[in-house]
Design a protein around this motif. Structure first.
Motif, PDB file in Angstrom:
ATOM      1  N   PRO A  35      47.365  25.599  40.326  1.00 35.07           N
ATOM      2  CA  PRO A  35      46.624  24.521  39.654  1.00 35.07           C
ATOM      3  C   PRO A  35      45.708  24.980  38.523  1.00 35.07           C
ATOM      4  O   PRO A  35      45.527  24.247  37.552  1.00 35.07           O
ATOM      5  N   ILE A  36      45.131  26.175  38.606  1.00 30.83           N
ATOM      6  CA  ILE A  36      44.186  26.604  37.570  1.00 30.83           C
ATOM      7  C   ILE A  36      44.647  27.936  36.983  1.00 30.83           C
ATOM      8  O   ILE A  36      45.392  28.693  37.615  1.00 30.83           O
ATOM      9  N   TRP A  37      44.190  28.203  35.781  1.00 31.78           N
ATOM     10  CA  TRP A  37      44.629  29.414  35.089  1.00 31.78           C
ATOM     11  C   TRP A  37      44.087  30.675  35.750  1.00 31.78           C
ATOM     12  O   TRP A  37      44.743  31.724  35.704  1.00 31.78           O
ATOM     13  N   ASN A  38      42.901  30.640  36.334  1.00 29.14           N
ATOM     14  CA  ASN A  38      42.382  31.841  36.999  1.00 29.14           C
ATOM     15  C   ASN A  38      43.241  32.229  38.197  1.00 29.14           C
ATOM     16  O   ASN A  38      43.392  33.411  38.506  1.00 29.14           O
ATOM     17  N   ALA A  39      43.844  31.235  38.882  1.00 32.02           N
ATOM     18  CA  ALA A  39      44.783  31.546  39.965  1.00 32.02           C
ATOM     19  C   ALA A  39      46.016  32.235  39.404  1.00 32.02           C
ATOM     20  O   ALA A  39      46.543  33.189  40.002  1.00 32.02           O
ATOM     21  N   TYR A  40      46.483  31.783  38.248  1.00 25.37           N
ATOM     22  CA  TYR A  40      47.621  32.442  37.602  1.00 25.37           C
ATOM     23  C   TYR A  40      47.283  33.882  37.246  1.00 25.37           C
ATOM     24  O   TYR A  40      48.085  34.794  37.467  1.00 25.37           O
ATOM     25  N   PHE A  41      46.075  34.100  36.700  1.00 21.62           N
ATOM     26  CA  PHE A  41      45.695  35.453  36.304  1.00 21.62           C
ATOM     27  C   PHE A  41      45.545  36.375  37.514  1.00 21.62           C
ATOM     28  O   PHE A  41      45.883  37.560  37.442  1.00 21.62           O
ATOM     29  N   SER A  42      45.058  35.863  38.642  1.00 18.10           N
ATOM     30  CA  SER A  42      44.970  36.707  39.838  1.00 18.10           C
ATOM     31  C   SER A  42      46.366  37.065  40.347  1.00 18.10           C
ATOM     32  O   SER A  42      46.603  38.200  40.768  1.00 18.10           O
ATOM     33  N   LEU A  43      47.305  36.110  40.302  1.00 11.26           N
ATOM     34  CA  LEU A  43      48.690  36.421  40.687  1.00 11.26           C
ATOM     35  C   LEU A  43      49.324  37.400  39.705  1.00 11.26           C
ATOM     36  O   LEU A  43      50.101  38.276  40.103  1.00 11.26           O
ATOM     37  N   ARG A  44      48.985  37.279  38.458  1.00 14.30           N
ATOM     38  CA  ARG A  44      49.518  38.208  37.451  1.00 14.30           C
ATOM     39  C   ARG A  44      49.015  39.631  37.696  1.00 14.30           C
ATOM     40  O   ARG A  44      49.771  40.601  37.570  1.00 14.30           O
ATOM     41  N   LYS A  45      47.751  39.745  38.073  1.00 13.11           N
ATOM     42  CA  LYS A  45      47.189  41.060  38.394  1.00 13.11           C
ATOM     43  C   LYS A  45      47.852  41.644  39.644  1.00 13.11           C
ATOM     44  O   LYS A  45      48.154  42.839  39.702  1.00 13.11           O
ATOM     45  N   LYS A  46      48.112  40.791  40.624  1.00 12.41           N
ATOM     46  CA  LYS A  46      48.794  41.220  41.839  1.00 12.41           C
ATOM     47  C   LYS A  46      50.214  41.692  41.516  1.00 12.41           C
ATOM     48  O   LYS A  46      50.675  42.711  42.035  1.00 12.41           O
ATOM     49  N   ARG A  47      50.908  40.974  40.634  1.00 17.69           N
ATOM     50  CA  ARG A  47      52.258  41.376  40.239  1.00 17.69           C
ATOM     51  C   ARG A  47      52.236  42.718  39.518  1.00 17.69           C
ATOM     52  O   ARG A  47      53.114  43.563  39.718  1.00 17.69           O
ATOM     53  N   CYS A  48      51.221  42.934  38.698  1.00 12.16           N
ATOM     54  CA  CYS A  48      51.085  44.215  38.000  1.00 12.16           C
ATOM     55  C   CYS A  48      50.908  45.358  38.988  1.00 12.16           C
ATOM     56  O   CYS A  48      51.473  46.439  38.820  1.00 12.16           O
ATOM     57  N   THR A  49      50.138  45.111  40.050  1.00  7.92           N
ATOM     58  CA  THR A  49      49.960  46.125  41.090  1.00  7.92           C
ATOM     59  C   THR A  49      51.288  46.420  41.786  1.00  7.92           C
ATOM     60  O   THR A  49      51.620  47.581  42.038  1.00  7.92           O
ATOM     61  N   TYR A  50      52.054  45.368  42.072  1.00  7.52           N
ATOM     62  CA  TYR A  50      53.373  45.550  42.682  1.00  7.52           C
ATOM     63  C   TYR A  50      54.300  46.357  41.772  1.00  7.52           C
ATOM     64  O   TYR A  50      55.186  47.065  42.254  1.00  7.52           O
ATOM     65  N   GLU A  51      54.138  46.239  40.465  1.00  8.33           N
ATOM     66  CA  GLU A  51      54.991  46.967  39.536  1.00  8.33           C
ATOM     67  C   GLU A  51      54.555  48.411  39.351  1.00  8.33           C
ATOM     68  O   GLU A  51      55.385  49.277  39.067  1.00  8.33           O
TER      69      GLU A  51
END
Length: 198
Positions: A35-51
């Motif tokens: 719903p919010i962009w900060n949630a997207y950015f936290s998921l993006r940071k999590k994906r970066c960690t996975y990579e």
């Protein structure tokens, strides 16, 4: 006469673009899941960690396996492997396995992220497209780049929150202002207001 009445309605349905409706539906679905962009950015940071995390095992395991294979292999010093001296072939293939593991580790990490976050993976892809459209629309022109005025974070890779995005917008406006007006502050307010998230 009846055909004249049917043709405009038929053309209206044929000319209506289903992709636009599909895109709007996808965007609404993504906004419901993230719903919010900060949630997207936290998921993006999590994906970066996975990579990033799989780099060590994905590079070490193929290199160690290739090295172990060549160590136990009995080689006649007069024969050639892959048209090279056996020692050079062993070193070359070990380095090649190490490099290919290094290249494949982000793919492995991204696949693992999508498997672990199945509910948000599709919405994440849609948000990625929206975010990169914002980046493309609001970044400074690369033709204004110089040694004294380098482009700051051209692809927006360092953006981790909405606050970081606003700071990125300010830096892009500053880069544009320095490149075009040589540091004149006129028009900065217009530049800052154009890139907000909706």
């Amino acid at each position: 006469m009846a055909l004249l009445f049917v043709k405009p309605n038929l053309l209206r349905h044929l000319l209506a673009n289903p992709n636009v409706r599909h895109l709007t539906t996808n965007r609404n679905a993504a906004q419901n899941v993230i719903p919010i962009w900060n949630a997207y950015f936290s998921l993006r940071k999590k994906r970066c960690t996975y990579e990033v995390v799989p780099y060590l095992p994905c590079t070490a395991v193929p290199a160690f396996g290739t090295f172990a294979y060549f160590i136990q292999m009995q080689v006649d010093p007069l024969t050639k492997i892959l048209g090279m001296d056996p020692l050079m072939a062993a070193v070359g293939t070990t380095i090649g396995a190490n490099f290919s593991g290094f290249l494949l580790s982000p793919v492995f990490g991204n696949t693992l992220f999508k498997l672990m976050n199945r509910k948000t993976a599709y919405a994440m892809d849609i948000r990625d497209k929206e975010f990169y459209e914002h980046i493309k629309k609001n970044r400074a022109d690369a033709r204004l780049n110089s040694i004294r005025n380098p482009v700051s974070d051209y692809y927006g890779e360092k953006i981790q929150s909405v606050h970081d995005y606003r700071c990125w917008l300010r830096k892009q406006c500053e880069h544009y202002r320095k490149g075009v007006f040589s540091g004149d502050v006129n028009g900065l307010e217009d530049c800052l207001g154009k890139g907000s998230f909706r």
